[in-house]
Design an enzyme around this catalytic site. Structure first.
Site, mmCIF file in Angstrom:
data_model
loop_
_atom_site.group_PDB
_atom_site.id
_atom_site.type_symbol
_atom_site.label_atom_id
_atom_site.label_comp_id
_atom_site.label_asym_id
_atom_site.label_seq_id
_atom_site.Cartn_x
_atom_site.Cartn_y
_atom_site.Cartn_z
ATOM 1 N N CYS A 1 13.553 -10.441 20.820
ATOM 2 C CA CYS A 1 12.779 -11.674 20.637
ATOM 3 C C CYS A 1 13.032 -12.561 21.851
ATOM 4 C CB CYS A 1 13.122 -12.366 19.319
ATOM 5 S SG CYS A 1 14.841 -12.899 19.187
ATOM 6 N N CYS B 1 17.659 -15.740 16.604
ATOM 7 C CA CYS B 1 17.007 -15.840 15.287
ATOM 8 C C CYS B 1 16.383 -14.505 14.852
ATOM 9 C CB CYS B 1 15.938 -16.937 15.278
ATOM 10 S SG CYS B 1 16.636 -18.603 15.394
ATOM 11 N N ARG B 2 15.183 -14.207 15.349
ATOM 12 C CA ARG B 2 14.438 -13.074 14.777
ATOM 13 C C ARG B 2 15.076 -11.714 15.042
ATOM 14 N NH1 ARG B 2 9.005 -14.609 17.629
ATOM 15 N NH2 ARG B 2 10.598 -15.229 19.138
ATOM 16 N N SER B 3 15.470 -11.443 16.289
ATOM 17 C CA SER B 3 16.000 -10.094 16.552
ATOM 18 C C SER B 3 17.355 -9.853 15.868
ATOM 19 C CB SER B 3 16.014 -9.748 18.039
ATOM 20 O OG SER B 3 16.767 -10.658 18.788
ATOM 21 N N ASP C 1 8.331 -17.510 14.840
ATOM 22 C CA ASP C 1 9.685 -17.926 15.205
ATOM 23 C C ASP C 1 10.207 -18.987 14.240
ATOM 24 O OD1 ASP C 1 12.002 -18.556 16.495
ATOM 25 O OD2 ASP C 1 11.098 -18.495 18.488
ATOM 26 N N ASN D 1 17.155 -14.160 21.102
ATOM 27 C CA ASN D 1 18.203 -13.298 20.511
ATOM 28 C C ASN D 1 19.201 -14.099 19.674
ATOM 29 O OD1 ASN D 1 20.821 -11.010 21.640
ATOM 30 N ND2 ASN D 1 19.421 -10.733 19.961
#
Ligand code: 4NP
Length: 156
Positions: free
Chosen positions: A10, A15-17, A123, A13
């Site tokens: 993401c 939050c999402r990933s 996000d 690196n």
């Protein structure tokens, strides 16, 4: 069965990933498939290099029993050679990945949402606490579907 190595990517690196990596590690643990998969996550940008995940991500990973040790890092050229799959969270991530892929890249670059037919993982960084949990739930569903795809491809 050959090992499948997957890198989730993401922008930051944090939050999402990491949510995706936590979900992947948890699902593989539940299915007792740890030795067949290796997961990591990385950023397209270097803003948060060396940090751990966002505190809201920590809370969600804890709640879903998906916590793992994490240090944010930016993607590097070697990742494109050592991972089989590099999965981005949105079109911007995917374009960045494609643009920076070295000539000898062997990884397949895809959107993590491919099992849903595409779309973006929004996000949660700029949203409220619930957004983070909702993102985890979406990613756990998607990664369950990816696991079925990878297992089918590896079936004897
Ligand atoms: P992520 O979220 O890409 O899901 O880790 C973000 C985290 C930080 C920033 C942007 C997105 N930032 O601009 O600092």
């Amino acid at each position: 069965m050959a090992q499948t190595r997957v890198l989730f990517v993401c922008l930051g690196n944090i939050c999402r990933s990491p949510l995706a990596e936590g979900a992947a590690r948890k699902l593989v643990r539940q299915r007792v498939l740890e030795k067949h998969f290796e997961f990591d996550s990385a950023a397209t940008a270097g803003y948060h290099e060396g940090e751990t995940y966002d505190p809201r991500v920590d809370a969600v990973l804890r709640k879903y029993n998906a916590l793992f040790p994490h240090t944010a890092r930016q993607i590097r050229d070697a990742d494109y050679r050592s991972y089989h799959w590099i999965l981005g969270m949105d079109e911007e991530n995917l374009l960045d990945l494609q643009r920076h892929a070295p000539a000898d890249a062997s990884a397949r670059l895809e959107l993590v949402t491919k099992p849903w037919g595409g779309g973006r993982i929004t996000d949660p960084y700029y949203q409220d606490d619930w957004a983070c949990e909702q993102t985890y739930i979406e990613l756990e569903d998607l990664i369950g579907r990816w696991l079925d795809i990878w297992l089918q491809a590896n079936a004897p």
